[in-house]
Write a protein that holds these residues in place. Structure first.
Motif, PDB file in Angstrom:
ATOM      1  N   GLY A  78      32.216  39.215  45.947  1.00  0.00           N
ATOM      2  CA  GLY A  78      32.472  40.643  45.846  1.00  0.00           C
ATOM      3  C   GLY A  78      33.894  41.018  45.500  1.00  0.00           C
ATOM      4  O   GLY A  78      34.403  42.017  45.987  1.00  0.00           O
ATOM      5  N   GLY A  79      34.554  40.228  44.690  1.00  0.00           N
ATOM      6  CA  GLY A  79      35.925  40.556  44.309  1.00  0.00           C
ATOM      7  C   GLY A  79      36.388  39.698  43.154  1.00  0.00           C
ATOM      8  O   GLY A  79      35.630  38.877  42.637  1.00  0.00           O
ATOM      9  N   PRO A  80      37.631  39.893  42.756  1.00  0.00           N
ATOM     10  CA  PRO A  80      38.152  39.088  41.651  1.00  0.00           C
ATOM     11  C   PRO A  80      38.276  37.614  42.044  1.00  0.00           C
ATOM     12  O   PRO A  80      38.424  37.280  43.219  1.00  0.00           O
ATOM     13  N   ILE A  81      38.210  36.745  41.043  1.00  0.00           N
ATOM     14  CA  ILE A  81      38.271  35.305  41.274  1.00  0.00           C
ATOM     15  C   ILE A  81      39.423  34.717  40.472  1.00  0.00           C
ATOM     16  O   ILE A  81      39.559  34.999  39.278  1.00  0.00           O
ATOM     17  N   VAL A  82      40.240  33.932  41.151  1.00  0.00           N
ATOM     18  CA  VAL A  82      41.246  33.122  40.475  1.00  0.00           C
ATOM     19  C   VAL A  82      40.724  31.698  40.546  1.00  0.00           C
ATOM     20  O   VAL A  82      40.601  31.118  41.620  1.00  0.00           O
ATOM     21  N   LEU A  83      40.380  31.161  39.404  1.00  0.00           N
ATOM     22  CA  LEU A  83      39.712  29.872  39.315  1.00  0.00           C
ATOM     23  C   LEU A  83      40.711  28.802  38.882  1.00  0.00           C
ATOM     24  O   LEU A  83      41.424  28.981  37.899  1.00  0.00           O
ATOM     25  N   VAL A  84      40.773  27.708  39.643  1.00  0.00           N
ATOM     26  CA  VAL A  84      41.612  26.574  39.274  1.00  0.00           C
ATOM     27  C   VAL A  84      40.672  25.436  38.946  1.00  0.00           C
ATOM     28  O   VAL A  84      39.950  24.946  39.819  1.00  0.00           O
TER      29      VAL A  84
END
Length: 176
Positions: A78-84
């Motif tokens: 339910g929110g933004p994702i910072v994907l590594v």
């Protein structure tokens, strides 16, 4: 008084043998995301994919499968994702990059070319291999998938195990 006689399931001097069917060339692939947010429980989101030989001929995840996993993660979190991500070739596919660039809720960063020690998901695979998949002779591909799901579900409900996988990498989560 004589000591008790030890009984085994094989004759003395003969190595026990377990017969397992080895004709299956099926493959099970798993994609997983470890999700961390300060002040919240860590999460594990995963999708297994079985190659049963009857699909589109692809044995592993395509960029569309990763796209669908990211969409499901976005809905669950339910929110933004910072994907590594690591440098798997599918992660860098042109179609996936193009799709990701169009999403305002997704930011992607890549790990250095060979850095499994910085990837928390590698710790998840290690837990799975050392725990639920060790010392088991799988009778069918379904048995393997069942054990994988059971192990991942066990890890999924224990956020301290997921936190330990991040701590092992030495990486820190700092909100911007």
């Amino acid at each position: 008084m004589t000591p008790p006689h030890a009984k085994t399931w094989s004759q003395r001097g003969r190595t026990p043998v377990v017969r397992v069917r080895g004709r299956s060339r099926r493959r099970v692939s798993i994609a997983a995301l470890t999700c961390y947010k300060p002040g919240h429980r860590s999460r594990l989101i995963y999708r297994p994919r079985r190659d049963d030989g009857r699909r589109d001929g692809r044995k592993s995840f395509s960029w569309r499968d990763y796209r669908d996993l990211l969409i499901a993660a976005h809905q669950q979190l339910g929110g933004p994702i910072v994907l590594v991500w690591d440098n798997l070739n599918v992660h860098k596919a042109a179609d996936l990059r193009e799709w990701a660039a169009a999403q305002d809720w997704l930011t992607i960063h890549y790990l250095p070319p060979y850095a499994p020690d910085l990837n928390p998901v590698e710790g998840i695979w290690s837990l799975l291999r050392r725990g639920w998949l060790s010392n088991v002779a799988f009778s069918t591909p379904e048995h393997l998938v069942q054990r994988i799901r059971r192990g991942l579900r066990h890890i999924q409900y224990r956020s301290h195990l997921i936190d330990g996988c991040l701590a092992e990498t030495g990486l820190l989560i700092r909100p911007a």
